[in-house]
Design a protein around this motif. Structure first.
Motif, short mmCIF file in Angstrom:
data_model
loop_
_atom_site.label_atom_id
_atom_site.label_comp_id
_atom_site.label_asym_id
_atom_site.label_seq_id
_atom_site.Cartn_x
_atom_site.Cartn_y
_atom_site.Cartn_z
N TYR A 133 1.60 33.18 80.05
CA TYR A 133 0.18 32.33 80.35
C TYR A 133 0.78 30.54 80.03
N ARG A 134 1.09 30.84 78.39
CA ARG A 134 1.45 29.62 78.31
C ARG A 134 3.43 28.77 77.65
N GLU A 140 -1.16 22.76 75.45
CA GLU A 140 -1.29 24.02 76.73
C GLU A 140 -1.92 23.55 77.80
N ASN A 141 -1.96 22.67 77.99
CA ASN A 141 -1.53 22.04 79.12
C ASN A 141 -0.52 21.73 80.04
N ALA A 143 1.97 23.95 78.62
CA ALA A 143 2.66 25.35 79.04
C ALA A 143 2.39 26.13 80.04
N VAL A 144 1.27 25.53 79.73
CA VAL A 144 0.93 26.31 81.06
C VAL A 144 1.08 25.94 83.48
N SER A 166 -0.95 36.82 77.79
CA SER A 166 -1.73 36.32 76.96
C SER A 166 -1.92 37.03 75.72
#
Length: 631
Positions: A133-134, A140-141, A143-144, A166
């Motif tokens: 997911y990442r 985080e943003n 990676a996503v 995840s």
């Protein structure tokens, strides 16, 4: 990556795992004590590799040979122990995804899966891609977004199944946003926690479910792509033909045909365009390859899904069987005569409903009777009887009453709750046209939906059939008789012995219009009862302490037959099926806990030597002239 056979699953399956845990470790991640353990494991191993010969101290490590050693860790199990020691920190930090890879390699074979890291270029062809997911170690943003971009590329290029992974809690809404942002089809998308996948049984169970459904999932993926293309083509064609309509076409259509028949021009054009659009869309989609593939699907068992199905198909069906009424209770646009200004626009199939606890009403009048054409003496009668068929909303959670023989409409939704409508034929109402709006609008009834013509006609015809059916008197059964019977009992040696013959009316046969049943007469039952006592005496007189067989058990069974036959004649109450020629019926029905006591055999000629589980056997023969259709 080469295509290989998946040993544990049976069919060819190509699997890729993408996670930043597979990125080559940095030199800073390797601790001195881990390197010392690496050297110790390497010295105790007999395996040799030219890559390892040039590494004696931790200072010999660099980005290039670390990358090579990291690759060697996955590709050559002979060096697994020393390299696991060297990369202990990385393996611990990403233990979940490494465990997933190790399980797949161990269970499916070393060449069944491939792995890649953050910079995955996705150059292979895979059936299933496990995606983090990442994807990356940044915020985080970012990676996503990286994972979304890769998922979009995977999906658009090959239509592989994307399994999003995840190790942290991810809300359902975020998973949904990920799917939409990556433009993934739900049929080829799953979200699974890594802790679930690292369990080999759970992982293989999920993979088995994906394998069993992969062909159908791909067909749905291809169908969605075909639908998107077809909708653009159909929209273009519909738009082009609408643009080609001349004003004169509409004028002559309205003046020569619609006006006289009470049709409104706008609604007619809307109906025409809607159905023409559906025709064009179906012409393109109906013959496409994915439809042919899905037509061949034969679901023979349920796949072990991990969550309940959604209601998307039900919602599509719900909207497919009804039309939206745009003007609700507004007056008919052509109502300009005296006394008709307040008449609403009603059509065949209109539904009037309020809440789930109030009855719904379906308008059954023919469409032409409700068309309004001022000046044409048509549809301007305020006293026209509007035929209303009431229906009751039944929640889908309530099991359907199998005794109900009338029509029903499934999947009608009120206030976001699904119901079915059970139409009550015996309570049909007739209301003058001029009172419909006053009665229902004042009570807050909604006039928003109309059953499409096919479904409305189904209810109308069912109602007409019920209303005009012919109900004749029930014909009596034709009686027949069985004039004789032979009785046998199972002895202590498990053989049937003849007890005697019954002369008289042994049974009554009832020839109904669609089946034949029978029952033993009371006299025959009493005769069987009396002869069982004779059988008990015969067994008692022949046995002693040294006798073979099972006399005690047989005597208990014969006593049970007597208790069951009288005083309530159990066979007469419970069994009326006529045994067919060469067959028999037993009472009571055999189960794991129940032994049949009485078997009634139907023989073409009375004879014995019966075999079976029953204790007592009665042989009957019915005369040919008496035989009818057996049940």
């Amino acid at each position: 990556m080469a295509t290989v056979g998946v040993q544990a699953i049976g069919d060819v399956m190509r699997v890729l795992i993408v996670d930043d845990g597979f990125d080559p470790p940095e030199l800073a991640e390797i601790a001195a004590n881990d390197f010392d353990q690496f050297i110790a494991e390497l010295n105790s191993s007999e395996s040799q590799h030219e890559l390892l010969s040039g590494i004696a101290t931790i200072d010999d490590l660099n980005a290039e040979n670390i990358k090579q050693l990291w690759t060697l860790r996955f590709e050559d199990p002979n060096f697994r122990l020393p390299l696991d020691a060297l990369f202990a920190h990385r393996l611990q930090s990403y233990s979940a995804v490494i465990a997933i890879y190790d399980v797949l390699v161990a269970k499916l074979g070393g060449k069944c899966v491939a792995y890649d890291g953050t910079s995955c270029s996705y150059v292979g062809q895979y059936d299933v891609v496990f995606l983090d997911y990442r994807l990356g170690t940044g915020d985080e943003n970012t990676a996503v977004r990286s994972a979304v971009q890769l998922a979009r590329k995977i999906h658009s290029s090959t239509g592989a199944m994307v399994v999003l992974m995840s190790s942290t809690d991810v809300s359902e809404s975020k998973v949904c946003d990920f799917r939409k942002n990556a433009d993934l089809h739900q049929s080829l998308f799953e979200f699974i926690d890594k802790s679930t996948l690292r369990d080999d049984r759970k992982l293989l169970n999920r993979l088995q479910a994906l394998k069993d459904t992969h062909k159908s999932r791909r067909a749905i993926h291809d169908l969605v792509s075909s639908v998107e293309i077809a909708m653009k083509q159909a929209a273009s064609k519909v738009s082009e033909i609408i643009k080609s309509v001349r004003f004169e076409d509409l004028t002559y259509l309205h003046y020569t045909t619609l006006r006289a028949d009470g049709e409104t021009l706008g609604d007619y054009i809307a109906w025409l365009v809607t159905n023409y659009s559906a025709h064009q869309l179906h012409a393109i989609i109906g013959g496409c390859g994915p439809i042919a593939e899905l037509n061949e699907v034969q679901t023979r068992r349920l796949i072990p899904f991990q969550r309940r199905p959604t209601d998307v198909i039900a919602e599509m069906y719900r909207d497919a069987i009804t039309e939206i009424i745009q003007r609700s209770w507004q007056r008919h646009p052509h109502a300009d005569g005296t006394g008709v200004e307040g008449l609403p626009r009603l059509q065949f199939g209109d539904l009037l409903y309020k809440t789930a606890t109030d009855p719904a009403y379906l308008i059954l009048n023919a469409a032409c009777d409700l068309a309004m054409a001022p000046g044409q003496s048509r549809g301007e009668d305020p006293d026209l009887s509007i035929l209303l068929l009431p229906g009751i909303f039944v929640c889908l959670d309530v099991p359907w009453d199998k005794e109900w023989r009338g029509a029903r409409t499934e999947l009608f939704e009120i206030d976001d709750a699904p119901y079915r409508i059970r139409w009550e034929y015996s309570r049909v109402e007739s209301v003058p046209f001029k009172q419909v709006r006053e009665r229902f609008e004042s009570q807050n009834y909604r006039h928003e939906r109309r059953l499409t013509q096919a479904y409305a006609i189904e209810i109308q015809q069912s109602f007409s059939k019920e209303l005009t059916r012919v109900g004749q008197q029930t014909p009596p059964p034709k009686l027949g008789g069985i004039g004789c019977a032979k009785l046998y009992f199972k002895s202590e040696e498990r053989k049937f012995e003849h007890l005697g013959d019954f002369i008289g009316d042994a049974a009554c046969v009832y020839h109904h219009k669609d089946k034949t049943t029978f029952t033993l007469t009371g006299a025959c039952v009493e005769w069987v009862y009396e002869n069982i006592s004779k059988a008990i005496s015969l067994i008692k007189g022949r046995v002693n302490d040294t006798s073979e067989g099972d006399p005690k058990k047989r005597l208990e069974e014969l006593q049970a037959v007597k208790l069951g036959l009288l005083p309530d004649c159990g066979f007469q109450v419970e069994y009326t099926k006529l045994p067919s020629s060469g067959k028999f019926v037993v009472w009571p029905v055999k189960t794991d806990q129940t032994t049949p006591l009485l078997a009634v055999h139907h023989a073409d000629s009375l004879s014995g030597s019966w075999k079976g589980d029953a204790v007592v056997a009665l042989s009957i023969s019915i005369e040919p002239s008496m035989q009818g259709n057996e049940e």
